[in-house]
Design a protein around this motif. Structure first.
Motif, PDB file in Angstrom:
ATOM      1  N   LEU A  97       0.833  -1.206   0.000  1.00  0.00           N
ATOM      2  CA  LEU A  97       0.000   0.000   0.000  1.00  0.00           C
ATOM      3  C   LEU A  97       0.869   1.258   0.000  1.00  0.00           C
ATOM      4  N   ALA A  98       1.948   1.223   0.760  1.00  0.00           N
ATOM      5  CA  ALA A  98       2.833   2.388   0.852  1.00  0.00           C
ATOM      6  C   ALA A  98       3.758   2.512  -0.357  1.00  0.00           C
ATOM      7  N   HIS A  99       4.200   1.381  -0.879  1.00  0.00           N
ATOM      8  CA  HIS A  99       5.179   1.350  -1.984  1.00  0.00           C
ATOM      9  C   HIS A  99       4.755   0.284  -2.996  1.00  0.00           C
ATOM     10  N   PRO A 100       3.871   0.602  -3.935  1.00  0.00           N
ATOM     11  CA  PRO A 100       3.360  -0.416  -4.859  1.00  0.00           C
ATOM     12  C   PRO A 100       4.374  -0.940  -5.874  1.00  0.00           C
ATOM     13  N   ALA A 101       5.479  -0.232  -6.088  1.00  0.00           N
ATOM     14  CA  ALA A 101       6.518  -0.747  -6.985  1.00  0.00           C
ATOM     15  C   ALA A 101       7.317  -1.795  -6.216  1.00  0.00           C
ATOM     16  N   ALA A 102       7.365  -3.003  -6.765  1.00  0.00           N
ATOM     17  CA  ALA A 102       8.029  -4.108  -6.076  1.00  0.00           C
ATOM     18  C   ALA A 102       8.647  -5.023  -7.118  1.00  0.00           C
ATOM     19  N   GLU A 103       9.184  -6.151  -6.642  1.00  0.00           N
ATOM     20  CA  GLU A 103       9.651  -7.178  -7.559  1.00  0.00           C
ATOM     21  C   GLU A 103       9.314  -8.535  -6.983  1.00  0.00           C
ATOM     22  N   ILE A 104       9.183  -9.497  -7.894  1.00  0.00           N
ATOM     23  CA  ILE A 104       8.932 -10.862  -7.469  1.00  0.00           C
ATOM     24  C   ILE A 104       9.962 -11.780  -8.110  1.00  0.00           C
ATOM     25  N   SER A 105      10.212 -12.864  -7.437  1.00  0.00           N
ATOM     26  CA  SER A 105      10.952 -13.973  -8.025  1.00  0.00           C
ATOM     27  C   SER A 105       9.896 -14.998  -8.406  1.00  0.00           C
ATOM     28  N   TRP A 106       9.810 -15.290  -9.679  1.00  0.00           N
ATOM     29  CA  TRP A 106       8.793 -16.204 -10.206  1.00  0.00           C
ATOM     30  C   TRP A 106       9.473 -17.233 -11.083  1.00  0.00           C
ATOM     31  N   LYS A 107       9.498 -18.474 -10.614  1.00  0.00           N
ATOM     32  CA  LYS A 107      10.088 -19.580 -11.364  1.00  0.00           C
ATOM     33  C   LYS A 107      11.527 -19.277 -11.776  1.00  0.00           C
ATOM     34  N   GLY A 108      12.285 -18.672 -10.862  1.00  0.00           N
ATOM     35  CA  GLY A 108      13.698 -18.412 -11.114  1.00  0.00           C
ATOM     36  C   GLY A 108      14.000 -17.096 -11.796  1.00  0.00           C
ATOM     37  N   SER A 109      12.986 -16.340 -12.206  1.00  0.00           N
ATOM     38  CA  SER A 109      13.192 -15.039 -12.845  1.00  0.00           C
ATOM     39  C   SER A 109      12.785 -13.923 -11.899  1.00  0.00           C
ATOM     40  N   THR A 110      13.519 -12.820 -11.942  1.00  0.00           N
ATOM     41  CA  THR A 110      13.164 -11.636 -11.172  1.00  0.00           C
ATOM     42  C   THR A 110      12.372 -10.708 -12.086  1.00  0.00           C
ATOM     43  N   ILE A 111      11.183 -10.305 -11.621  1.00  0.00           N
ATOM     44  CA  ILE A 111      10.268  -9.508 -12.437  1.00  0.00           C
ATOM     45  C   ILE A 111       9.847  -8.276 -11.642  1.00  0.00           C
ATOM     46  N   GLU A 112       9.995  -7.095 -12.232  1.00  0.00           N
ATOM     47  CA  GLU A 112       9.512  -5.866 -11.604  1.00  0.00           C
ATOM     48  C   GLU A 112       8.010  -5.788 -11.801  1.00  0.00           C
ATOM     49  N   VAL A 113       7.299  -5.471 -10.709  1.00  0.00           N
ATOM     50  CA  VAL A 113       5.837  -5.441 -10.751  1.00  0.00           C
ATOM     51  C   VAL A 113       5.299  -4.181 -10.083  1.00  0.00           C
ATOM     52  N   HIS A 114       4.044  -3.907 -10.373  1.00  0.00           N
ATOM     53  CA  HIS A 114       3.287  -2.854  -9.695  1.00  0.00           C
ATOM     54  C   HIS A 114       2.109  -3.538  -9.008  1.00  0.00           C
ATOM     55  N   ALA A 115       1.894  -3.231  -7.732  1.00  0.00           N
ATOM     56  CA  ALA A 115       0.808  -3.843  -6.955  1.00  0.00           C
ATOM     57  C   ALA A 115      -0.356  -2.871  -6.837  1.00  0.00           C
ATOM     58  N   ARG A 116      -1.564  -3.404  -7.001  1.00  0.00           N
ATOM     59  CA  ARG A 116      -2.766  -2.593  -6.867  1.00  0.00           C
ATOM     60  C   ARG A 116      -3.762  -3.330  -5.983  1.00  0.00           C
ATOM     61  N   LEU A 117      -4.222  -2.646  -4.916  1.00  0.00           N
ATOM     62  CA  LEU A 117      -5.246  -3.204  -4.037  1.00  0.00           C
ATOM     63  C   LEU A 117      -6.561  -3.256  -4.798  1.00  0.00           C
ATOM     64  N   LEU A 118      -7.213  -4.409  -4.783  1.00  0.00           N
ATOM     65  CA  LEU A 118      -8.482  -4.552  -5.494  1.00  0.00           C
ATOM     66  C   LEU A 118      -9.648  -4.156  -4.596  1.00  0.00           C
ATOM     67  N   THR A 119     -10.618  -3.495  -5.188  1.00  0.00           N
ATOM     68  CA  THR A 119     -11.814  -3.065  -4.462  1.00  0.00           C
ATOM     69  C   THR A 119     -13.044  -3.335  -5.331  1.00  0.00           C
ATOM     70  N   GLY A 120     -14.205  -3.211  -4.705  1.00  0.00           N
ATOM     71  CA  GLY A 120     -15.474  -3.270  -5.429  1.00  0.00           C
ATOM     72  C   GLY A 120     -15.684  -4.551  -6.208  1.00  0.00           C
ATOM     73  N   GLU A 121     -16.244  -4.403  -7.388  1.00  0.00           N
ATOM     74  CA  GLU A 121     -16.575  -5.541  -8.243  1.00  0.00           C
ATOM     75  C   GLU A 121     -15.322  -6.320  -8.654  1.00  0.00           C
ATOM     76  N   GLU A 122     -14.251  -5.595  -8.907  1.00  0.00           N
ATOM     77  CA  GLU A 122     -13.003  -6.263  -9.295  1.00  0.00           C
ATOM     78  C   GLU A 122     -12.521  -7.180  -8.170  1.00  0.00           C
ATOM     79  N   ARG A 123     -12.629  -6.710  -6.914  1.00  0.00           N
ATOM     80  CA  ARG A 123     -12.227  -7.537  -5.779  1.00  0.00           C
ATOM     81  C   ARG A 123     -13.155  -8.741  -5.635  1.00  0.00           C
ATOM     82  N   ARG A 124     -14.466  -8.508  -5.781  1.00  0.00           N
ATOM     83  CA  ARG A 124     -15.438  -9.599  -5.646  1.00  0.00           C
ATOM     84  C   ARG A 124     -15.141 -10.719  -6.644  1.00  0.00           C
ATOM     85  N   ALA A 125     -14.898 -10.357  -7.898  1.00  0.00           N
ATOM     86  CA  ALA A 125     -14.604 -11.355  -8.930  1.00  0.00           C
ATOM     87  C   ALA A 125     -13.289 -12.086  -8.621  1.00  0.00           C
TER      88      ALA A 125
END
Length: 156
Positions: A97-125
């Motif tokens: 929430l404070a710093h949405p720019a992050a990175e993940i390690s996914w299957k051995g690869s490092t990937i830069e990502v942006h995180a977004r909190l889901l709300t409303g209909e998008e969260r429900r789905a």
């Protein structure tokens, strides 16, 4: 569904698991991930997983957390802040929430990502999809008053 997966779902829904798992699963995953240079997460044998690195909400220092995830379309992942059905939000959610720019390690690869909190209909789905993916999330939600946070990660 494989009998082993059903057993893991049943065990992971217990209160004992919620008390014990947060202390050993992340530590075990961090160690194995480090030893295999990012290629293996033991918990990912049952659920897909990423290692999230995000800046701390208060300190701004890098914080690394192994997490189960729900891969979506190529280039997006859903993170579920269930905290094993414990009362407080997991700290990694405050970090995103404070710093949405992050990175993940996914299957051995490092990937830069942006995180977004889901709300409303998008969260429900997304929540409905998460429950189909891993039904114990419903048990986690039933034990707590807070709404479990859902984040969608997208490649930067």
């Amino acid at each position: 569904m494989a009998p082993g997966r059903r057993l893991v779902q049943k065990v992971s829904s217990t209160r004992v698991f919620a008390r014990v798992a947060p202390h050993f699963i992340p530590a075990m995953d961090r160690a194995v991930h480090r030893l295999t240079r990012g290629k293996v997460l033991l918990s990912a044998r049952m659920l897909p997983g990423v290692v999230l690195t995000a800046r701390g909400a208060r300190t701004g220092l890098p914080r690394t957390t192994p997490l189960a995830c729900m891969p979506e379309e190529p280039g997006t992942w859903l993170l579920i802040g269930s905290n094993f059905g414990r009362p407080g939000h997991p700290s990694w959610t405050a970090n995103l929430l404070a710093h949405p720019a992050a990175e993940i390690s996914w299957k051995g690869s490092t990937i830069e990502v942006h995180a977004r909190l889901l709300t409303g209909e998008e969260r429900r789905a997304a929540w409905e999809a998460a429950l189909r993916f891993w039904p114990p999330y419903a048990t986690y939600q039933s034990r707590i008053a807070r709404e479990i946070r859902l984040f969608r990660l997208t490649r930067r």
